[in-house]
Design a protein around this motif. Sequence first.
Motif, PDB file in Angstrom:
ATOM      1  N   HIS A   4       0.866  -1.164   0.000  1.00 46.38           N
ATOM      2  CA  HIS A   4       0.000   0.000   0.000  1.00 46.38           C
ATOM      3  C   HIS A   4       0.907   1.219   0.000  1.00 46.38           C
ATOM      4  CE1 HIS A   4      -4.252  -1.463   1.287  1.00 46.38           C
ATOM      5  NE2 HIS A   4      -3.787  -2.080   0.208  1.00 46.38           N
ATOM      6  N   THR A   5       0.855   1.950  -1.083  1.00 44.15           N
ATOM      7  CA  THR A   5       1.766   3.068  -1.322  1.00 44.15           C
ATOM      8  C   THR A   5       0.952   4.278  -1.759  1.00 44.15           C
ATOM      9  OG1 THR A   5       3.569   1.583  -1.964  1.00 44.15           O
ATOM     10  CG2 THR A   5       3.703   3.859  -2.737  1.00 44.15           C
ATOM     11  N   ILE A  38      -0.361  -0.755  -4.719  1.00 42.85           N
ATOM     12  CA  ILE A  38      -1.770  -0.433  -4.565  1.00 42.85           C
ATOM     13  C   ILE A  38      -1.899   0.899  -3.831  1.00 42.85           C
ATOM     14  CG2 ILE A  38      -3.990  -1.134  -3.595  1.00 42.85           C
ATOM     15  CD1 ILE A  38      -1.445  -3.823  -4.044  1.00 42.85           C
ATOM     16  N   ILE A  39      -2.634   1.808  -4.411  1.00 44.92           N
ATOM     17  CA  ILE A  39      -2.932   3.078  -3.744  1.00 44.92           C
ATOM     18  C   ILE A  39      -4.007   2.784  -2.694  1.00 44.92           C
ATOM     19  CG2 ILE A  39      -3.819   5.413  -4.045  1.00 44.92           C
ATOM     20  CD1 ILE A  39      -2.873   5.113  -7.036  1.00 44.92           C
ATOM     21  N   ASN A  63     -10.265   0.153  -2.378  1.00 43.07           N
ATOM     22  CA  ASN A  63     -11.452   0.932  -2.038  1.00 43.07           C
ATOM     23  C   ASN A  63     -11.746   0.965  -0.541  1.00 43.07           C
ATOM     24  OD1 ASN A  63     -12.484  -2.023  -2.734  1.00 43.07           O
ATOM     25  ND2 ASN A  63     -13.941  -1.130  -1.289  1.00 43.07           N
ATOM     26  N   HIS A  64     -12.401   2.042  -0.145  1.00 39.04           N
ATOM     27  CA  HIS A  64     -13.171   2.069   1.092  1.00 39.04           C
ATOM     28  C   HIS A  64     -14.644   2.109   0.660  1.00 39.04           C
ATOM     29  CE1 HIS A  64      -9.170   3.060   2.534  1.00 39.04           C
ATOM     30  NE2 HIS A  64      -9.581   2.670   3.732  1.00 39.04           N
ATOM     31  N   SER A  65     -15.510   2.622   1.480  1.00 42.00           N
ATOM     32  CA  SER A  65     -16.922   2.685   1.062  1.00 42.00           C
ATOM     33  C   SER A  65     -17.234   3.926   0.248  1.00 42.00           C
ATOM     34  CB  SER A  65     -17.847   2.637   2.280  1.00 42.00           C
ATOM     35  OG  SER A  65     -17.742   1.408   2.955  1.00 42.00           O
ATOM     36  N   PHE A  66     -16.560   5.034   0.541  1.00 39.54           N
ATOM     37  CA  PHE A  66     -16.964   6.299  -0.063  1.00 39.54           C
ATOM     38  C   PHE A  66     -16.801   6.324  -1.578  1.00 39.54           C
ATOM     39  CE2 PHE A  66     -12.508   7.055   1.152  1.00 39.54           C
ATOM     40  CZ  PHE A  66     -11.975   7.568  -0.013  1.00 39.54           C
ATOM     41  N   VAL A 106      -6.158   0.835 -13.923  1.00 42.91           N
ATOM     42  CA  VAL A 106      -5.655   0.234 -12.688  1.00 42.91           C
ATOM     43  C   VAL A 106      -6.442  -1.019 -12.317  1.00 42.91           C
ATOM     44  CG1 VAL A 106      -4.749   2.377 -11.701  1.00 42.91           C
ATOM     45  CG2 VAL A 106      -7.119   1.701 -11.231  1.00 42.91           C
ATOM     46  N   ASP A 107      -5.734  -1.933 -11.645  1.00 46.35           N
ATOM     47  CA  ASP A 107      -6.418  -3.068 -11.038  1.00 46.35           C
ATOM     48  C   ASP A 107      -7.271  -2.566  -9.885  1.00 46.35           C
ATOM     49  OD1 ASP A 107      -5.082  -4.896 -12.715  1.00 46.35           O
ATOM     50  OD2 ASP A 107      -3.391  -5.043 -11.325  1.00 46.35           O
TER      51      ASP A 107
END
Length: 254
Positions: free
Chosen positions: A62-63, A89-90, A126-129, A150-151
Motif C-alpha cells: 500500500h503506497t 496499490i494506492i 477501495n473504502h466505502s466512499f 488500474v487493477d
Amino acid sequence: MTKYGIQLYSVRDVAEGDLKEALRLVSEMGYKYVEFAGFFGNSAEDVKGWLEEFGLSAVGTHTLLSELCEEKIEETVAFHKAIGCKNIIIPIADWDTKDEYYANIAAINEAAMRLAEEGIRLGYHNHSFEFYKTPYGKVIEEELIKLTSVDLEIDVFWLANAGIDPVKYLEANKERIRLIHLKDGITATSDGTFENSVREAEGRSIGLGGVPCAQVRKWAIKNGVTMVVESEDLNPSGPEEARRCIDYLASIEA
C-alpha cells in the motif's frame, strides 16, 4: 491448502516497531504472502532478507499516490524491484473536490504507465466512499473503471458497508481484479453518503462479522484471485486477530 496473504496493517502494533518480528509471526501462523503498509525506515536489503528467511513473498504494497510522483517514483520502483514486489496499490486518496478528482485521475494514469514500463502493476484499494456520489456528482469507483487501467483491489468489508453484494460485484468486475482484501466486520448504519460512508462501521476477525467471507473465498479460489487478509481491530492485539482469521479460514477448508 489454500494460500493466504496478510495486509501487515493488521499487525501494525508489532510491525511499526519491529517489522522483522511481524514477518516472523505471520509466517509462523501460516500466511504465505504479505502486503506491506510501510517499511518503517528499514532498507530494501533487510526486507528482502527477512522475506527469504521466513519463506514469504511480497504480493503488494500500500503506497500513497504521493510516492508515485515524478520526484519519488524512481526510488519507489527501485525499492519494489529490490524486494521482488510487482504490485503497488494506492490505499486511499482525497476525492473531496473536483480539482482533486482531475488531479488524481491524471496522476494515476501517469503512474500506471511509468510502472508498467518497469513490470509493476498499479491498483487501487477501495473504502466505502468510492461507491457513493461525491459532492460534484462522481462515483469514484466507476470513474476509475472508466478512465484508468488500474487493477481494483476490492476490500469486501468496505464494499459490503456500501450496501453492495460482494460476490456479485466481484463477478461483474473480475477482469480488473487480481487481489482482494478478505475482511469482516459489522457494517455501518449511516445515511449512506460520501461524507458519512464509514460512520459506525466496526472491524471484526474473519468469521465474526456480517460479510459473506466464506462465499468470497470460494469465488476467489474459482477465479484465481489472491486473497489478502486484513483485520481492522487490535483485539486484544494484531497478532491475535491475524491468528483468529487464518484459523477460521483453515476451519472451512474443504
